[in-house]
Motif scaffolding. Sequence first.
Motif, mmCIF file in Angstrom:
data_model
loop_
_atom_site.group_PDB
_atom_site.id
_atom_site.type_symbol
_atom_site.label_atom_id
_atom_site.label_comp_id
_atom_site.label_asym_id
_atom_site.label_seq_id
_atom_site.Cartn_x
_atom_site.Cartn_y
_atom_site.Cartn_z
ATOM 1 N N HIS A 129 0.957 -1.308 0.137
ATOM 2 C CA HIS A 129 0.016 0.042 -0.166
ATOM 3 C C HIS A 129 0.831 1.093 -0.012
ATOM 4 O O HIS A 129 1.708 1.242 0.694
ATOM 5 N N PRO A 130 0.643 2.275 -0.644
ATOM 6 C CA PRO A 130 1.280 3.654 -0.702
ATOM 7 C C PRO A 130 1.485 4.103 0.723
ATOM 8 O O PRO A 130 0.183 3.884 1.378
ATOM 9 N N SER A 131 2.222 4.858 1.147
ATOM 10 C CA SER A 131 2.211 5.480 2.393
ATOM 11 C C SER A 131 1.435 6.876 2.231
ATOM 12 O O SER A 131 1.323 7.521 1.149
ATOM 13 N N PRO A 132 0.588 7.241 3.115
ATOM 14 C CA PRO A 132 -0.362 8.287 3.194
ATOM 15 C C PRO A 132 0.558 9.579 2.949
ATOM 16 O O PRO A 132 1.482 9.631 3.563
ATOM 17 N N THR A 133 0.140 10.544 2.295
ATOM 18 C CA THR A 133 0.896 11.717 1.807
ATOM 19 C C THR A 133 0.283 12.822 3.000
ATOM 20 O O THR A 133 -0.800 13.240 2.758
ATOM 21 N N PRO A 134 1.308 13.243 3.896
ATOM 22 C CA PRO A 134 0.864 14.380 4.962
ATOM 23 C C PRO A 134 0.593 15.774 4.182
ATOM 24 O O PRO A 134 1.074 16.082 3.127
#
Length: 152
Positions: free
Chosen positions: A3-8
């Motif tokens: 899963h892609p990391s959430p972007t802050p």
Amino acid sequence: MPHPSPTPPDAVTWLLQDLAPQSADVASVVQNDTNAWSVSFRDDSQLQVTWLEGPPRLELLARITRLDPLVAREVLEGLLMFNLLSADSRGARMALSASDRSLYLMRDLPLESLHFDGLCDALRSLAGVSGQWREALTAQEARQTTSSTFPF
């Protein structure tokens, strides 16, 4: 497939980038991933900061120590009792890693309350409390040969 990391949000990234240059006690901030940073203080304490979504927040995480598999029951009870005080500890709580029995202290900062001074205060507070727990657990381990109780 990972899963892609959430972007802050950019504001969160900027806050963390400004932390070391604007804080005398912060030695460095290193971005480890799109959503993860390591914050090192001049006293050698270190925290992990991770942006999480659902709800949007920063998770602050301090590794305290590895617990011996035979740690005394009163020590574990003391650690669990700390979680009941999370309202008094500004939301800090304990966690134990199943993979290596590392004890962690953590706290969430919601997006709506993120600002520079609040982030600095939360990081310093968590680093300080984790240092106190580390000292207490080290002292308790040294006293395990006697029948003393947990100091908290």
